[in-house]
Design a protein around this motif. Structure first.
Motif, PDB file in Angstrom:
ATOM      1  N   LYS A   8       0.831  -1.205   0.000  1.00 12.77           N
ATOM      2  CA  LYS A   8       0.000   0.000   0.000  1.00 12.77           C
ATOM      3  C   LYS A   8       0.867   1.256   0.000  1.00 12.77           C
ATOM      4  O   LYS A   8       0.621   2.196  -0.750  1.00 12.77           O
ATOM      5  N   ARG A   9       1.887   1.257   0.846  1.00 15.45           N
ATOM      6  CA  ARG A   9       2.768   2.419   0.939  1.00 15.45           C
ATOM      7  C   ARG A   9       3.527   2.636  -0.374  1.00 15.45           C
ATOM      8  O   ARG A   9       3.622   3.765  -0.865  1.00 15.45           O
ATOM      9  N   GLU A  10       4.018   1.558  -0.952  1.00 17.24           N
ATOM     10  CA  GLU A  10       4.756   1.652  -2.218  1.00 17.24           C
ATOM     11  C   GLU A  10       3.861   2.184  -3.339  1.00 17.24           C
ATOM     12  O   GLU A  10       4.282   3.013  -4.141  1.00 17.24           O
ATOM     13  N   PHE A  11       2.605   1.704  -3.409  1.00 18.15           N
ATOM     14  CA  PHE A  11       1.671   2.199  -4.421  1.00 18.15           C
ATOM     15  C   PHE A  11       1.465   3.700  -4.280  1.00 18.15           C
ATOM     16  O   PHE A  11       1.431   4.425  -5.269  1.00 18.15           O
ATOM     17  N   ALA A  12       1.328   4.160  -3.046  1.00 21.76           N
ATOM     18  CA  ALA A  12       1.085   5.583  -2.808  1.00 21.76           C
ATOM     19  C   ALA A  12       2.255   6.447  -3.285  1.00 21.76           C
ATOM     20  O   ALA A  12       2.055   7.595  -3.671  1.00 21.76           O
ATOM     21  N   GLU A  13       3.452   5.896  -3.284  1.00 17.80           N
ATOM     22  CA  GLU A  13       4.643   6.659  -3.667  1.00 17.80           C
ATOM     23  C   GLU A  13       4.890   6.692  -5.175  1.00 17.80           C
ATOM     24  O   GLU A  13       5.800   7.362  -5.636  1.00 17.80           O
ATOM     25  N   LEU A  14       4.084   5.990  -5.954  1.00 20.30           N
ATOM     26  CA  LEU A  14       4.308   5.915  -7.398  1.00 20.30           C
ATOM     27  C   LEU A  14       3.660   7.051  -8.187  1.00 20.30           C
ATOM     28  O   LEU A  14       3.890   7.173  -9.382  1.00 20.30           O
ATOM     29  N   GLY A  15       2.879   7.873  -7.536  1.00 20.42           N
ATOM     30  CA  GLY A  15       2.093   8.892  -8.211  1.00 20.42           C
ATOM     31  C   GLY A  15       2.855   9.877  -9.071  1.00 20.42           C
ATOM     32  O   GLY A  15       2.321  10.396 -10.048  1.00 20.42           O
ATOM     33  N   ASN A  16       4.101  10.156  -8.753  1.00 21.61           N
ATOM     34  CA  ASN A  16       4.855  11.167  -9.503  1.00 21.61           C
ATOM     35  C   ASN A  16       5.642  10.606 -10.678  1.00 21.61           C
ATOM     36  O   ASN A  16       6.264  11.363 -11.423  1.00 21.61           O
ATOM     37  N   LEU A  17       5.617   9.281 -10.845  1.00 18.73           N
ATOM     38  CA  LEU A  17       6.363   8.673 -11.959  1.00 18.73           C
ATOM     39  C   LEU A  17       5.604   8.834 -13.273  1.00 18.73           C
ATOM     40  O   LEU A  17       4.378   8.916 -13.274  1.00 18.73           O
ATOM     41  N   PRO A  18       6.311   8.850 -14.393  1.00 14.08           N
ATOM     42  CA  PRO A  18       5.633   8.826 -15.691  1.00 14.08           C
ATOM     43  C   PRO A  18       4.772   7.554 -15.804  1.00 14.08           C
ATOM     44  O   PRO A  18       5.079   6.533 -15.185  1.00 14.08           O
ATOM     45  N   LYS A  19       3.721   7.606 -16.610  1.00 16.26           N
ATOM     46  CA  LYS A  19       2.747   6.525 -16.703  1.00 16.26           C
ATOM     47  C   LYS A  19       3.390   5.166 -16.951  1.00 16.26           C
ATOM     48  O   LYS A  19       3.116   4.203 -16.231  1.00 16.26           O
ATOM     49  N   HIS A  20       4.222   5.055 -17.952  1.00 13.56           N
ATOM     50  CA  HIS A  20       4.819   3.763 -18.293  1.00 13.56           C
ATOM     51  C   HIS A  20       5.666   3.213 -17.145  1.00 13.56           C
ATOM     52  O   HIS A  20       5.541   2.047 -16.775  1.00 13.56           O
ATOM     53  N   THR A  59      -1.291   2.362 -23.419  1.00 13.55           N
ATOM     54  CA  THR A  59      -2.459   1.810 -22.756  1.00 13.55           C
ATOM     55  C   THR A  59      -2.574   2.440 -21.377  1.00 13.55           C
ATOM     56  O   THR A  59      -1.609   3.019 -20.873  1.00 13.55           O
ATOM     57  N   TYR A  60      -3.742   2.326 -20.786  1.00 17.43           N
ATOM     58  CA  TYR A  60      -3.961   2.893 -19.461  1.00 17.43           C
ATOM     59  C   TYR A  60      -4.418   1.858 -18.453  1.00 17.43           C
ATOM     60  O   TYR A  60      -4.885   2.201 -17.376  1.00 17.43           O
ATOM     61  N   ASP A  61      -4.285   0.589 -18.791  1.00 19.05           N
ATOM     62  CA  ASP A  61      -4.633  -0.444 -17.819  1.00 19.05           C
ATOM     63  C   ASP A  61      -3.554  -1.521 -17.818  1.00 19.05           C
ATOM     64  O   ASP A  61      -2.693  -1.561 -18.685  1.00 19.05           O
ATOM     65  N   ILE A  62      -3.609  -2.346 -16.805  1.00 22.22           N
ATOM     66  CA  ILE A  62      -2.667  -3.455 -16.671  1.00 22.22           C
ATOM     67  C   ILE A  62      -3.480  -4.732 -16.650  1.00 22.22           C
ATOM     68  O   ILE A  62      -4.375  -4.892 -15.825  1.00 22.22           O
ATOM     69  N   ASP A  63      -3.166  -5.624 -17.575  1.00 21.78           N
ATOM     70  CA  ASP A  63      -3.806  -6.933 -17.611  1.00 21.78           C
ATOM     71  C   ASP A  63      -2.765  -7.973 -17.217  1.00 21.78           C
ATOM     72  O   ASP A  63      -1.698  -8.046 -17.825  1.00 21.78           O
ATOM     73  N   LEU A  64      -3.090  -8.745 -16.187  1.00 20.09           N
ATOM     74  CA  LEU A  64      -2.188  -9.792 -15.717  1.00 20.09           C
ATOM     75  C   LEU A  64      -2.934 -11.117 -15.709  1.00 20.09           C
ATOM     76  O   LEU A  64      -4.123 -11.164 -15.360  1.00 20.09           O
ATOM     77  N   ILE A  65      -2.242 -12.178 -16.085  1.00 23.24           N
ATOM     78  CA  ILE A  65      -2.817 -13.509 -15.975  1.00 23.24           C
ATOM     79  C   ILE A  65      -1.860 -14.366 -15.156  1.00 23.24           C
ATOM     80  O   ILE A  65      -0.692 -14.030 -14.977  1.00 23.24           O
ATOM     81  N   THR A  66      -2.367 -15.476 -14.670  1.00 22.09           N
ATOM     82  CA  THR A  66      -1.557 -16.419 -13.919  1.00 22.09           C
ATOM     83  C   THR A  66      -2.257 -17.763 -13.921  1.00 22.09           C
ATOM     84  O   THR A  66      -3.456 -17.840 -14.163  1.00 22.09           O
ATOM     85  N   ASP A  67      -1.515 -18.806 -13.643  1.00 19.94           N
ATOM     86  CA  ASP A  67      -2.151 -20.110 -13.528  1.00 19.94           C
ATOM     87  C   ASP A  67      -2.482 -20.435 -12.071  1.00 19.94           C
ATOM     88  O   ASP A  67      -3.042 -21.462 -11.776  1.00 19.94           O
ATOM     89  N   GLY A  68      -2.135 -19.524 -11.156  1.00 18.03           N
ATOM     90  CA  GLY A  68      -2.411 -19.742  -9.734  1.00 18.03           C
ATOM     91  C   GLY A  68      -3.862 -19.462  -9.386  1.00 18.03           C
ATOM     92  O   GLY A  68      -4.651 -20.360  -9.163  1.00 18.03           O
ATOM     93  N   ILE A  69      -4.237 -18.195  -9.354  1.00 23.88           N
ATOM     94  CA  ILE A  69      -5.614 -17.771  -9.105  1.00 23.88           C
ATOM     95  C   ILE A  69      -5.923 -16.654 -10.081  1.00 23.88           C
ATOM     96  O   ILE A  69      -5.024 -16.092 -10.697  1.00 23.88           O
ATOM     97  N   THR A  70      -7.184 -16.326 -10.208  1.00 22.78           N
ATOM     98  CA  THR A  70      -7.551 -15.154 -10.993  1.00 22.78           C
ATOM     99  C   THR A  70      -7.164 -13.935 -10.180  1.00 22.78           C
ATOM    100  O   THR A  70      -7.596 -13.777  -9.047  1.00 22.78           O
ATOM    101  N   LEU A  71      -6.329 -13.077 -10.733  1.00 22.31           N
ATOM    102  CA  LEU A  71      -5.855 -11.931  -9.975  1.00 22.31           C
ATOM    103  C   LEU A  71      -6.985 -10.979  -9.610  1.00 22.31           C
ATOM    104  O   LEU A  71      -6.874 -10.227  -8.661  1.00 22.31           O
ATOM    105  N   ALA A  72      -8.091 -11.047 -10.321  1.00 24.11           N
ATOM    106  CA  ALA A  72      -9.242 -10.212  -9.971  1.00 24.11           C
ATOM    107  C   ALA A  72      -9.797 -10.623  -8.609  1.00 24.11           C
ATOM    108  O   ALA A  72     -10.477  -9.837  -7.951  1.00 24.11           O
TER     109      ALA A  72
END
Length: 90
Positions: A8-20, A59-72
């Motif tokens: 959570k803390r790391e996500f909050a600190e990403l706001g100033n980075l360029p989109k990519h 693009t403006y979204d991130i799509d991730l797949i895995t064979d473990g669980i559905t990330l959604a």
């Protein structure tokens, strides 16, 4: 391994980075977070094309797949806010 509160803390600190760069950092953090459950997310969709074309496609979204669980089903939620990307962990 990264813990939920640290994520959570790391996500909050990403706001100033360029989109990519922000999207790549989010993927890296999620990969590290899911490592504890032996889940290996794979980037697909628009972001994979953006990486492959070296930002000639955007693009403006991130799509991730895995064979473990559905990330959604995981405790990670994201939302698009205008032209910026925001990710949060519940």
């Amino acid at each position: 391994m990264i813990q939920l509160n640290e994520l959570k803390r790391e996500f909050a600190e990403l706001g100033n980075l360029p989109k990519h760069e922000r999207m790549m950092e989010i993927c890296a953090l999620l990969t590290e977070y899911f490592q504890k459950d032996n889940i290996k997310p794979i980037i697909v969709g628009g972001l994979s094309v953006e990486i492959y074309t070296r930002n000639n496609y955007s693009t403006y979204d991130i799509d991730l797949i895995t064979d473990g669980i559905t990330l959604a089903q995981a405790p990670v939620r994201s939302k698009r806010m205008g032209a910026s990307f925001s990710a949060s962990v519940s």
